[in-house]
Design a protein around this motif. Structure first.
Motif, mmCIF file in Angstrom:
data_model
loop_
_atom_site.group_PDB
_atom_site.id
_atom_site.type_symbol
_atom_site.label_atom_id
_atom_site.label_comp_id
_atom_site.label_asym_id
_atom_site.label_seq_id
_atom_site.Cartn_x
_atom_site.Cartn_y
_atom_site.Cartn_z
ATOM 1 N N GLY A 147 0.791 -1.111 -0.034
ATOM 2 C CA GLY A 147 0.077 -0.032 -0.161
ATOM 3 C C GLY A 147 0.713 1.078 0.093
ATOM 4 N N PHE A 148 1.936 1.271 -0.439
ATOM 5 C CA PHE A 148 2.623 2.493 -0.493
ATOM 6 C C PHE A 148 2.752 3.140 -1.919
ATOM 7 C CE2 PHE A 148 6.928 4.520 -1.178
ATOM 8 C CZ PHE A 148 7.213 5.114 -0.139
ATOM 9 N N SER A 149 2.645 4.298 -1.786
ATOM 10 C CA SER A 149 2.965 5.156 -3.129
ATOM 11 C C SER A 149 3.678 6.426 -3.104
ATOM 12 C CB SER A 149 1.470 5.562 -3.572
ATOM 13 O OG SER A 149 0.855 6.219 -2.697
ATOM 14 N N PHE A 150 4.551 6.714 -4.049
ATOM 15 C CA PHE A 150 5.253 7.719 -4.264
ATOM 16 C C PHE A 150 4.473 9.078 -4.149
ATOM 17 C CE2 PHE A 150 8.328 4.574 -4.973
ATOM 18 C CZ PHE A 150 9.367 4.991 -4.073
ATOM 19 N N ARG A 151 4.713 9.906 -3.542
ATOM 20 C CA ARG A 151 4.000 11.553 -3.780
ATOM 21 C C ARG A 151 4.984 12.463 -4.097
ATOM 22 N NH1 ARG A 151 0.488 11.268 1.959
ATOM 23 N NH2 ARG A 151 -0.630 9.009 1.266
ATOM 24 N N ARG A 152 4.330 13.558 -4.564
ATOM 25 C CA ARG A 152 5.520 14.720 -4.860
ATOM 26 C C ARG A 152 5.859 15.419 -3.579
ATOM 27 N NH1 ARG A 152 5.358 16.781 -9.755
ATOM 28 N NH2 ARG A 152 3.868 15.936 -11.400
#
Length: 418
Positions: A147-152
Motif C-alpha cells: 500500500g505504499f505510493s510515491f508522492r510529490r
C-alpha cells in the motif's frame, strides 16, 4: 516507470542517445524502493551480505563486478520481492540450476501482468539493463502490495528575517511608492512643470507688495504632550520597509565578509588545537624513534644470530633441493627399468604357456582332417565333371555322324523329260 514493460527493450535504434545511461537511473530508483521495503534487515542481515551500491546491478567496465555473486544476489532479492508481493516462491540456493531459477522468476513476473520480450539468458550474467528492469517491476509490485505510493515532495518555503517582518497596512514600501509614481498620469506631470513666465510675474508682484514677514520670532502654542501623542500616532505610517533582493551584489558582499570573519574565528580556535596536536605527535614520534633505537641496540646480537641461522637454513634448503633432484632422477630410472622388467616377464609367460599348451597341435590335426575331406569331395566333383564332359563329347560325335549321313542322300533318277 510502470509503462517501461510495454516498450521493446531490444530496439536500440528507436531509443534516444541517453538510453545507455537510463539503466543507472533505474538502479538508483530500485535502491530507494528496496530501502523503503527495509531490505537491509529482511535480506542482507539474514544472509550476512553487505549493502548494495548505487550501481551494483549495472553492467559497466568502470565497475568491479563478480558475476557469480551478482547472480546470487539477484535471485535472492527477486525471490524476496516475489514473496513480499504475495506469491509463494522458494528461496533459491547457491548451487541451483541457473536456467531453472531464471525461468521461475520470469514466470512469476509474467503472472503479475508484465510483458517480457527478452530471452532468459539475458539474466544469467546477474547484471545489466534487463536485471534492473525485472527487479524494479518486482519492487513496484511489492510496494503496491504494502500500500505504499510515491508522492510529490513538499518543499518548505524559506523566509529571511527581513521578509518575515509583519507589514502593516499603514506601512509604506519603496515598491509601492514607485508603482504609484509610475501610475500617475502624464497630465499631472505636465501640470507640475514649473512655468517660468508665471514665476517671473509672481516674483515681481511680491516685490511690489510690502513685506509680510514677522518682525519677531514665532513661538508655538501647541502642548508638548499632545505633540508627542501625535508623533506616536503618525510614526507607524512613516515607517519605510525596504525589501531585500537576493540577487543584489551588496548582500553577497556582506555574506562574504560574514563567512570570512567566521572562517577567521574558527581558524584561530582550530589553529591552537592543531598546534597542540602537532606538538603531541612530534613528542610521540620522538618517543617512538628513541624506543626503536633502544630495541635495535638490545636485539642486535639476536638479529645477527637470526641472520646466520637463516643463511644456514638457505644452504640446507639448497642441498636438500639438489639431493631431492637426484632422488627424483633415480626414481624415474627405476620406474623405467621396472616397466621393462614387467614387459620381459609377460613375454616369458606367453612363450612358456604357448610351449606347454597342446591346443595348436589339435588345431593342426583338425585342419588336416578337414583338408582331406575337402580333397575327397573335390575328387568326386572332378569325376562327375569328367563323366559329364565325356557324355557331352559322345553326344556331339553321334550328332555329327547323323548330320553326315543326312548330307549324303542319293539324288533321284532322271525322268523322261530330262
Amino acid at each position: 516507470m510502470a509503462d517501461d514493460g510495454n516498450v521493446r527493450r531490444g530496439d536500440e535504434d528507436d531509443r534516444g542517445p541517453g538510453a545507455a545511461h537510463q539503466v543507472f537511473v533505474v538502479m538508483e530508483c530500485l535502491l530507494e524502493k528496496l530501502k523503503v521495503l527495509n531490505y537491509e534487515e529482511e535480506v542482507l542481515a539474514k544472509h550476512n551480505m553487505k549493502n548494495l551500491s548505487r550501481h551494483y546491478f549495472v553492467s559497466s567496465t568502470y565497475l568491479a563486478s563478480n558475476p557469480g555473486e551478482q547472480f546470487y544476489m539477484f535471485t535472492i532479492i527477486a525471490a524476496w520481492l516475489i514473496s513480499t508481493a504475495g506469491r509463494p516462491f522458494t528461496e533459491p540456493q547457491e548451487y541451483d540450476e541457473p536456467n531453472a531459477t531464471v525461468s521461475n522468476i520470469l514466470a512469476e513476473l509474467r503472472a503479475f501482468g508484465v510483458k517480457v520480450d527478452f530471452p532468459p539468458s539475458k539474466l544469467k550474467s546477474g547484471s545489466g539493463e534487463h536485471v534492473c528492469f525485472v527487479l524494479d517491476r518486482l519492487a513496484e509490485e511489492a510496494l503496491r502490495r504494502r500500500g505504499f505510493s510515491f508522492r510529490r515532495p513538499n518543499y518548505p518555503t524559506e523566509t529571511t528575517e527581513e521578509e518575515s517582518v509583519i507589514e502593516d497596512d499603514a506601512e509604506l514600501t519603496l515598491s509601492k511608492v514607485e508603482e504609484e509614481m509610475i501610475e500617475e498620469p502624464e497630465e499631472e506631470e505636465e501640470e507640475n512643470v514649473m512655468d517660468l513666465e508665471a514665476l517671473k510675474l509672481r516674483t515681481t508682484h511680491t516685490e511690489a507688495e510690502p513685506s509680510s514677514k514677522p518682525d519677531e520670532i514665532l513661538e508655538s502654542t501647541v502642548d508638548a504632550a499632545e505633540w508627542n501623542l501625535e508623533v506616536e500616532r503618525v510614526l507607524p505610517q512613516l515607517k519605510v520597509t525596504i525589501r531585500t533582493d537576493n540577487k543584489d551584489w551588496r548582500i553577497h558582499v556582506d555574506q562574504m565578509h560574514q563567512h570570512r570573519d567566521g572562517i577567521k574565528s574558527s581558524l584561530k580556535e582550530a589553529k591552537s588545537y592543531l598546534d597542540k596536536l602537532q606538538e603531541d605527535i612530534g613528542k610521540t614520534l620522538e618517543k617512538v624513534s628513541s624506543r626503536e633505537k633502544y630495541i635495535n641496540n638490545q636485539l642486535e646480537p639476536l638479529i645477527q644470530e637470526y641472520r646466520s641461522a637463516q643463511a644456514k637454513l638457505s644452504q640446507a634448503k639448497e642441498r636438500y633441493q639438489q639431493a631431492s633432484g637426484g632422488v627424483t632422477e633415480r626414481t624415474r630410472v627405476l620406474a623405467e627399468m621396472s616397466e621393462e622388467l614387467e614387459k620381459v616377464k609377460q613375454e616369458m609367460e606367453e612363450k612358456g604357456s604357448s610351449m606347454s599348451d597342446g591346443a595348436p597341435v589339435v588345431k593342426i590335426k583338425q585342419s588336416l582332417t578337414k583338408l582331406k575331406q575337402e580333397i575327397v569331395q573335390m575328387d568326386v566333383r572332378i569325376g562327375v565333371v569328367e563323366h559329364t564332359l565325356l557324355q557331352a563329347k559322345l553326344k556331339e560325335k553321334s550328332n555329327m555322324t547323323r548330320d553326315m549321313h543326312a548330307t549324303n542322300i542319293p539324288e533321284p533318277a532322271a525322268g523322261p523329260f530330262a
